[in-house]
Design an enzyme around this catalytic site. Structure first.
Site, PDB file in Angstrom:
ATOM      1  N   GLY A   1       0.822  -1.199   0.000  1.00 36.71           N
ATOM      2  CA  GLY A   1       0.000   0.000   0.000  1.00 36.71           C
ATOM      3  C   GLY A   1       0.852   1.244   0.000  1.00 36.71           C
ATOM      4  O   GLY A   1       2.055   1.169   0.202  1.00 36.71           O
ATOM      5  N   PRO A   2       0.236   2.407  -0.219  1.00 39.12           N
ATOM      6  CA  PRO A   2       0.975   3.667  -0.261  1.00 39.12           C
ATOM      7  C   PRO A   2       1.595   3.988   1.099  1.00 39.12           C
ATOM      8  O   PRO A   2       1.195   3.404   2.103  1.00 39.12           O
ATOM      9  CB  PRO A   2      -0.107   4.697  -0.614  1.00 39.12           C
ATOM     10  CG  PRO A   2      -1.290   3.919  -1.050  1.00 39.12           C
ATOM     11  CD  PRO A   2      -1.200   2.574  -0.467  1.00 39.12           C
ATOM     12  N   PRO A   3       2.537   4.926   1.122  1.00 39.99           N
ATOM     13  CA  PRO A   3       3.172   5.278   2.382  1.00 39.99           C
ATOM     14  C   PRO A   3       2.168   5.872   3.367  1.00 39.99           C
ATOM     15  O   PRO A   3       1.195   6.493   2.960  1.00 39.99           O
ATOM     16  CB  PRO A   3       4.192   6.363   1.976  1.00 39.99           C
ATOM     17  CG  PRO A   3       4.316   6.282   0.506  1.00 39.99           C
ATOM     18  CD  PRO A   3       3.069   5.679  -0.012  1.00 39.99           C
TER      19      PRO A   3
ATOM     20  N   GLY B   1      -0.245   2.850   7.505  1.00 45.39           N
ATOM     21  CA  GLY B   1      -0.297   2.050   8.735  1.00 45.39           C
ATOM     22  C   GLY B   1       0.356   0.691   8.644  1.00 45.39           C
ATOM     23  O   GLY B   1       0.155  -0.150   9.522  1.00 45.39           O
TER      24      GLY B   1
ATOM     25  N   SER C   1      -4.020   3.525 -18.696  1.00 46.16           N
ATOM     26  CA  SER C   1      -5.336   3.809 -18.132  1.00 46.16           C
ATOM     27  C   SER C   1      -5.822   5.235 -18.372  1.00 46.16           C
ATOM     28  O   SER C   1      -6.949   5.572 -18.049  1.00 46.16           O
ATOM     29  CB  SER C   1      -5.354   3.474 -16.636  1.00 46.16           C
ATOM     30  OG  SER C   1      -4.654   4.443 -15.918  1.00 46.16           O
TER      31      SER C   1
ATOM     32  N   LYS D   1      -8.095   4.648  -6.969  1.00 43.62           N
ATOM     33  CA  LYS D   1      -8.481   5.764  -7.824  1.00 43.62           C
ATOM     34  C   LYS D   1      -9.796   6.374  -7.352  1.00 43.62           C
ATOM     35  O   LYS D   1      -9.970   7.603  -7.330  1.00 43.62           O
ATOM     36  CB  LYS D   1      -8.626   5.286  -9.272  1.00 43.62           C
ATOM     37  CG  LYS D   1      -7.270   4.988  -9.921  1.00 43.62           C
ATOM     38  CD  LYS D   1      -7.450   4.341 -11.272  1.00 43.62           C
ATOM     39  CE  LYS D   1      -6.122   4.137 -11.965  1.00 43.62           C
ATOM     40  NZ  LYS D   1      -6.251   3.325 -13.171  1.00 43.62           N
TER      41      LYS D   1
HETATM   42  P1  ADP Z   1       3.562   2.878   6.460  1.00 45.59           P
HETATM   43  O1  ADP Z   1       4.392   1.915   7.164  1.00 45.59           O
HETATM   44  O2  ADP Z   1       2.433   2.249   5.712  1.00 45.59           O
HETATM   45  O3  ADP Z   1       4.302   3.855   5.614  1.00 45.59           O
HETATM   46  P2  ADP Z   1       3.070   3.902   9.100  1.00 45.59           P
HETATM   47  O4  ADP Z   1       2.667   2.664   9.770  1.00 45.59           O
HETATM   48  O5  ADP Z   1       4.443   4.420   9.336  1.00 45.59           O
HETATM   49  O6  ADP Z   1       2.834   3.770   7.556  1.00 45.59           O
HETATM   50  O7  ADP Z   1       2.030   5.018   9.445  1.00 45.59           O
HETATM   51  C1  ADP Z   1       2.317   6.411   9.546  1.00 45.59           C
HETATM   52  C2  ADP Z   1       1.689   6.999  10.796  1.00 45.59           C
HETATM   53  O8  ADP Z   1       0.291   6.944  10.720  1.00 45.59           O
HETATM   54  C3  ADP Z   1       2.026   6.234  12.044  1.00 45.59           C
HETATM   55  O9  ADP Z   1       2.252   7.102  13.076  1.00 45.59           O
HETATM   56  C4  ADP Z   1       0.819   5.392  12.307  1.00 45.59           C
HETATM   57  O10 ADP Z   1       0.646   5.126  13.654  1.00 45.59           O
HETATM   58  C5  ADP Z   1      -0.285   6.255  11.799  1.00 45.59           C
HETATM   59  N1  ADP Z   1      -1.399   5.467  11.283  1.00 45.59           N
HETATM   60  C6  ADP Z   1      -1.510   4.944  10.056  1.00 45.59           C
HETATM   61  N2  ADP Z   1      -2.671   4.265   9.902  1.00 45.59           N
HETATM   62  C7  ADP Z   1      -3.316   4.392  11.075  1.00 45.59           C
HETATM   63  C8  ADP Z   1      -4.601   3.941  11.567  1.00 45.59           C
HETATM   64  N3  ADP Z   1      -5.404   3.207  10.801  1.00 45.59           N
HETATM   65  N4  ADP Z   1      -4.928   4.223  12.818  1.00 45.59           N
HETATM   66  C9  ADP Z   1      -4.104   4.963  13.599  1.00 45.59           C
HETATM   67  N5  ADP Z   1      -2.922   5.438  13.214  1.00 45.59           N
HETATM   68  C10 ADP Z   1      -2.519   5.171  11.960  1.00 45.59           C
END
Ligand code: ADP
Length: 792
Positions: free
Chosen positions: A360-362, A365, A683, A726
């Site tokens: 998934g995108p950055p 979570g 697309s 999208k």
């Molecule tokens: P990824 O690893 O996908 O790039 P992260 O896990 O580092 O993303 O998430 C970035 C920030 O957003 C973190 O501080 C994370 O705790 C918070 N976060 C992301 N999704 C959620 C969620 N569903 N509920 C609560 N906090 C979230």
């Protein structure tokens, strides 16, 4: 004295003393111990008479009371020179041999043996041969002395002075260490030269033995010398080292290393290897370069968690609770994770696809869910990024022969977390590269394969490390670039990105409290109103995840913290009208790509690594000769897609109400902003076609419609990927209608219900349906015509 007996007549009968282990020769003086009663009686008798006694050897020395048959036939008459009675009833006597005699008969056995004897003549012929033999014997005798035979110098001198071969023979036989039988043989040899020959033979044998003995001796000495020398040198070295102050420290270090190795509880073969290295270490001079290499190696071995684990019994309910505690939404993800944990427990992590892959995108979570899994399992959490890793050695380490070699990142990280069973996140598996330094993905395969990873071999460590208890989770932004062999191993879970509503909730419930706390504030210091938060989401961030949102919140918290510390304010309210004070001017325009319906501009939907997004595709016509200009950093697939759109429009020009010769009169320019960002994929086909038709027909494109779909030369709309992302992006941007390929209808179930409710979907099979939905009807004459065509 022999001379005295020179013409002496030997009596016919003589008292006899049997000898054990001894042969007495004429002309030689021997001490005698007399113990047996019969012998004592014989000695007594002789002393009373003429001091003469017959000395004969027993055939077997061990017999106490020999019978006449057990005596040799030939003996030696001797004269008793001295007698000494001892208090225990035995006696010591000094005797000198006189003549060889043969026993003719034992005439009496009690109280002592008495024998009738005949004298044996001494046949002594001294010729040159005998002379030569004598010299040889004497020189051999001397040699024997040199080789270590304990013969006093006087004896040698005496031997040199003997002139008779027979006497020389007796003399030497007496001084050699011979067996009784051999001596007896010499005694019995009456012919003096023959006797000397026998002695010569025995002497040679003796000499040979002595030579071999001395060889052995010298070899032994050599070895002893060498060992001694080494010992001596080592002691010297130690002394020098001690003088230099190195030894004691080194010794202490060695002891400490050994203790640490024991403590690390390595598998037996690893421990053996470690101890061997310590042995090597102990032999190196302090301060040498190699010493530090071995020392570093041992430190790595010791620092690895060979036997350190952290665990907690897995309770699925509790795990679900922890996931909910840490995350808002992500229902599907959480469900999949719980299922995975259940299977992981039952199969002990050995099932195929037992590696999770979060795609998934950055900021959606992924890492955060990984951390929660670790918490639920009571395990440590570790993470490395594989983005841009091209060298296999980064994963598997460099061989120790390299200068500055280190273990690979996997082993390094395990040493760091100090647990052999952490939850281990491998980020960006979609971004590992391959080049001449080897293929890191193949090393990664070994790491992830439960069949192999129980003995993972790091080049640096040289000993296997068991990775089978590590729970690996990989993450990726897109699935396509993950090497297929790797993808096969993994169970993919998609993190689609959040809707605006979800972001709001995540910010309110998680990000803001976390940041407030992280900056040492309390909720009494800062209040971010919902409308300002919404503005923040809409106008300061444009992302699928919440990473930038969190960053912006953190930025607000920093400023608030400063104000609080400076004492300017206790409580700060962030409202939509003062948001710019904190974050500066807005960065994105919220809402549809266009503010009003436009000619020649259509809104497309794209899907990138950072999630879905909207783009506007512009088409414009210039007087020219039908050139097609494509700009905006477009990839080949996208360019071809544009050409297909142009060809389709040409083939349908009259039906679309377009001048059929348009391509001869105009140059067409299609541009896709932002120009600096690379774009590719088919697309955007229908979007380009729509903007072009709009430009050609001067019909406006509706601003609240966004679209995605591939176009064929016959105008069919083909399905595309990333529909869910999208649609979420369209929803975020406030779009009201979305055109998707009909075949993508099935993907709509992935879209959250409330999003579906707020959007109108147009499922197109043919591009004409797209034109109909997206373009304002033309007020001119041809427009009617087009509408008819579309209907048909
Ligand atoms: P990824 O690893 O996908 O790039 P992260 O896990 O580092 O993303 O998430 C970035 C920030 O957003 C973190 O501080 C994370 O705790 C918070 N976060 C992301 N999704 C959620 C969620 N569903 N509920 C609560 N906090 C979230």
């Amino acid at each position: 004295m022999a001379k005295i007996f020179g013409n002496f007549k030997i009596p016919k009968e003589l008292p006899l003393i049997p000898l054990r282990d001894l042969v007495v020769f004429p002309n030689l003086v021997v001490p005698l111990f007399v113990g047996r009663q019969r012998s004592m009686n014989a000695l007594e008798k002789a002393m009373q008479k003429d001091h003469l006694v017959l000395l004969v050897s027993q055939k077997k020395a061990e017999i106490q009371e020999p019978s006449p048959e057990e005596l040799y036939e030939i003996g030696c008459v001797a004269t008793i020179m001295q007698e000494l009675k001892l208090p225990d009833g035995t006696a010591k006597a000094l005797v000198e041999g006189i003549r060889r005699v043969r026993i003719l008969e034992i005439v009496q056995e009690e109280p002592y043996f008495k024998a009738r004897v005949e004298e044996l003549p001494e046949i002594d012929h001294k010729d040159l041969g005998a002379e030569a033999l004598m010299r040889n014997v004497v020189s051999q005798f001397e040699k024997a002395a040199q080789l270590g035979k304990p013969i006093p110098r006087e004896v040698i001198l005496a031997a040199l002075n003997i002139e008779s071969p027979g006497r020389l023979a007796d003399f030497i036989a007496f001084h050699l260490s011979l067996k009784t039988e051999e001596r007896q043989e010499i005694l019995e040899a009456v012919d003096s030269v023959k006797r000397l020959e026998k002695v010569n033979l025995l002497l040679s044998k003796e000499l040979e033995i002595l030579e071999i003995g001395s060889k052995i001796q010298s070899r032994v000495r050599e070895q002893v010398n060498k060992a001694q020398k080494e010992y001596f040198l080592k002691e010297q070295l130690k002394a020098i080292q001690k003088e230099l102050g190195g030894l004691d420290e080194q010794q202490a270090e060695i002891e400490e290393l050994k203790a640490k190795i024991k403590e690390a509880k390595m598998p037996p073969d690893v421990e053996e290897k470690a101890m061997k290295e310590v042995e090597r270490f102990s032999k190196m001079p302090p301060g040498s370069a190699e010493l530090s290499v071995v020392r570093t190696y041992l430190d790595w071995l010791i620092s690895l968690p060979w036997a350190i684990k952290t665990t907690k019994k897995l309770n699925l309910k509790e795990a679900a609770k922890i996931l909910d505690e840490d995350h808002y939404g992500l229902e599907k993800v959480k469900e999949r994770v719980i299922e995975f944990l259940a299977v992981h427990k039952l199969t002990k992590g050995k099932a195929k696809g037992s590696i999770l892959c979060f795609v998934g995108p950055p900021g959606t979570g992924k890492t955060s869910i990984g951390k929660s899994i670790a918490r639920a399992l009571g395990r440590k959490f570790a993470r490395i990024s594989l983005g841009g890793v091209r060298d296999e050695a980064e994963i598997r380490g460099h061989r120790r022969t390299y200068v500055g070699a280190l273990p690979g990142r996997i082993i390094q990280t395990l040493a760091h977390v100090k647990s052999k069973n952490p939850v281990f996140m491998l980020d960006e598996v979609d971004k590992i590269g391959v080049d001449f330094r080897g293929d890191p993905s193949s090393a990664l395969l070994e790491v992830l394969d439960p069949e192999q990873n129980y003995s993972f071999s790091d080049h640096y460590l040289e000993v296997p490390f068991d990775l089978s208890e590590v729970m690996f989770i990989t993450t990726a932004n897109i699935l396509d670039t993950i090497p297929p062999a790797l993808r096969d191993r993994m169970e993919v879970i998609h993190f689609p990105g959040y809707t605006e509503e979800e972001k709001l909730k995540i910010a309110q419930n998680f990000l803001i409290p976390k940041q407030v706390k992280g900056h040492g504030l309390t909720k009494n210091n800062l209040e971010i109103k919902e409308d300002s938060l919404r503005k923040l989401i809409r106008e300061y961030t444009r992302e699928a995840g919440v990473r930038n949102l969190e960053r912006e919140i953190s930025s607000i918290c920093r400023q608030v913290a400063r104000k609080v510390v400076e004492g300017r304010k206790k409580k700060i309210k962030v409202k939509s009208n003062n948001l710019a004070d904190f974050l500066g001017p807005t960065r994105f325009r919220y809402g549809m790509a266009e503010e009003k319906d436009e000619i020649g501009t259509a809104t497309g939907l794209v899907w990138t690594e950072v999630g879905g997004d909207i783009i506007s595709v512009e088409a414009t016509l210039m007087k020219g000769k039908g050139n097609l200009i494509l700009t905006g950093y477009l990839g080949d697939v996208m360019k071809e897609s544009a050409q297909a759109a142009v060809s389709y429009i040409r083939s349908r020009a009259s039906e679309l109400g377009i001048d059929e010769d348009f391509y001869k009169k105009y140059d067409i320019h299609i541009h896709v902003p932002a120009g600096a960002i690379p774009k590719d994929g088919p697309s955007a086909g229908i979007t380009m076609a729509t903007s072009l038709v709009s430009a050609l027909t001067k019909r406006k494109v509706k601003k609240d419609i966004a679209m995605t779909g591939e176009i064929t030369l016959r105008g069919h709309v083909l399905p595309v990927g990333g529909i869910k992302e999208k649609i979420l992006a369209a929803h975020r941007a406030g779009i009201k209608q979305v055109i998707i390929p009909e075949e993508n209808e099935k993907d709509l179930i992935l879209v959250p219900k409330h999003v579906q409710k707020e959007l109108k979907f147009i499922k197109a099979k043919n591009v004409d349906e797209v034109f109909k939905a997206a373009l304002e009807p033309n007020r001119g004459k041809k427009a009617t015509h087009i509408r008819e065509v579309v209907k048909a």
